[in-house]
Motif scaffolding. Structure first.
Motif, PDB file in Angstrom:
ATOM      1  N   UNK A   1     -44.235  -1.626  -7.605  1.00  0.00           N
ATOM      2  CA  UNK A   1     -43.036  -0.808  -7.620  1.00  0.00           C
ATOM      3  C   UNK A   1     -42.297  -0.905  -6.294  1.00  0.00           C
ATOM      4  N   UNK A   2     -42.991  -0.912  -5.237  1.00  0.00           N
ATOM      5  CA  UNK A   2     -42.397  -0.981  -3.922  1.00  0.00           C
ATOM      6  C   UNK A   2     -41.653  -2.298  -3.720  1.00  0.00           C
ATOM      7  N   UNK A   3     -42.241  -3.398  -4.200  1.00  0.00           N
ATOM      8  CA  UNK A   3     -41.622  -4.714  -4.084  1.00  0.00           C
ATOM      9  C   UNK A   3     -40.358  -4.799  -4.952  1.00  0.00           C
ATOM     10  N   UNK A   4     -40.358  -4.240  -6.143  1.00  0.00           N
ATOM     11  CA  UNK A   4     -39.203  -4.228  -7.033  1.00  0.00           C
ATOM     12  C   UNK A   4     -38.060  -3.430  -6.416  1.00  0.00           C
TER      13      UNK A   4
ATOM     14  N   UNK B   1     -37.573  -2.912  -3.261  1.00  0.00           N
ATOM     15  CA  UNK B   1     -37.100  -3.681  -2.121  1.00  0.00           C
ATOM     16  C   UNK B   1     -36.162  -4.802  -2.586  1.00  0.00           C
ATOM     17  N   UNK B   2     -36.487  -5.490  -3.667  1.00  0.00           N
ATOM     18  CA  UNK B   2     -35.644  -6.561  -4.216  1.00  0.00           C
ATOM     19  C   UNK B   2     -34.314  -6.009  -4.722  1.00  0.00           C
ATOM     20  N   UNK B   3     -34.378  -4.870  -5.366  1.00  0.00           N
ATOM     21  CA  UNK B   3     -33.140  -4.232  -5.864  1.00  0.00           C
ATOM     22  C   UNK B   3     -32.259  -3.837  -4.683  1.00  0.00           C
ATOM     23  N   UNK B   4     -32.855  -3.311  -3.640  1.00  0.00           N
ATOM     24  CA  UNK B   4     -32.107  -2.909  -2.453  1.00  0.00           C
ATOM     25  C   UNK B   4     -31.470  -4.125  -1.774  1.00  0.00           C
ATOM     26  N   UNK B   5     -32.184  -5.230  -1.696  1.00  0.00           N
ATOM     27  CA  UNK B   5     -31.645  -6.451  -1.097  1.00  0.00           C
ATOM     28  C   UNK B   5     -30.469  -6.975  -1.921  1.00  0.00           C
TER      29      UNK B   5
END
Length: 189
Positions: free
Chosen positions: A1-4, A6-10
């Motif tokens: 969840x944390x990685x997803x 982060x990708x959405x934020x980028x």
């Protein structure tokens, strides 16, 4: 969840980096376009003011110089062309024609000293002179607005946005052909 997350934020940051300059450039072009339209409208307002003063001036002169019918006809025709102008070029040409007819009218006035001493005529000419000054300032303001707009439309990266959204260069207000020639005034007749 944390990685997803982060990708959405980028992705959101990248989209923002792309979108904000586009929106800013578009809004800047819209603002400049509106300034050009406002400046053009101000020219029309001042030309209308002059057109509204002219019938009073013509009627005042007619009482003294009834034989000068050609000039009165030319003024009426020029006013009609100005009222029917559809774009800035037509407006400039009609404006020049009306200015020329007014110049000829003022030459006629020189032949009638009693007319020049009429208070009504004096008041009208003062109002007309003030209006001519306002027209000149409005023309300058229009060309200044067009210059800022055209510069933005042609500069990179705004030129890309201008091309996408059909922001085309605007024409400058130019004097009509022959306006640079000094009119001949002969008071000996």
């Amino acid at each position: 969840m944390n990685k997803t997350l982060k990708n959405i934020l980028i992705v959101a940051v990248i989209i923002a980096i792309i979108i904000f300059p586009i929106v800013g450039s578009y809004n800047g072009l819209v603002s400049l376009d509106q300034k050009v339209k406002k400046a053009e409208s101000n020219i029309d307002t001042q030309l209308q003011r002059r057109s509204d003063l002219i019938p009073n001036l013509v009627e005042t002169v007619k009482g003294y110089a009834a034989q000068e019918k050609e000039i009165f006809t030319d003024i009426a025709n020029a006013r009609a062309k100005l009222a029917g102008a559809q774009n800035i070029k037509d407006t400039a040409n009609a404006d020049a024609e009306l200015s020329s007819a007014l110049s000829r009218l003022l030459v006629v006035v020189e032949r009638y000293p009693e007319l020049k001493s009429s208070q009504n005529f004096k008041d009208l000419t003062v109002n007309l002179e003030g209006t001519e000054n306002r027209i000149a300032i409005s023309r300058q303001d229009y060309n200044t607005a067009v210059d800022a707009y055209n510069t933005r439309v042609r500069k990179f990266p705004s030129s890309i946005i201008a091309g996408i959204f059909n922001f085309n260069e605007k024409p400058y207000y130019k004097a009509a052909e022959g306006a640079k020639e000094v009119p001949k005034v002969d008071f000996t007749k």
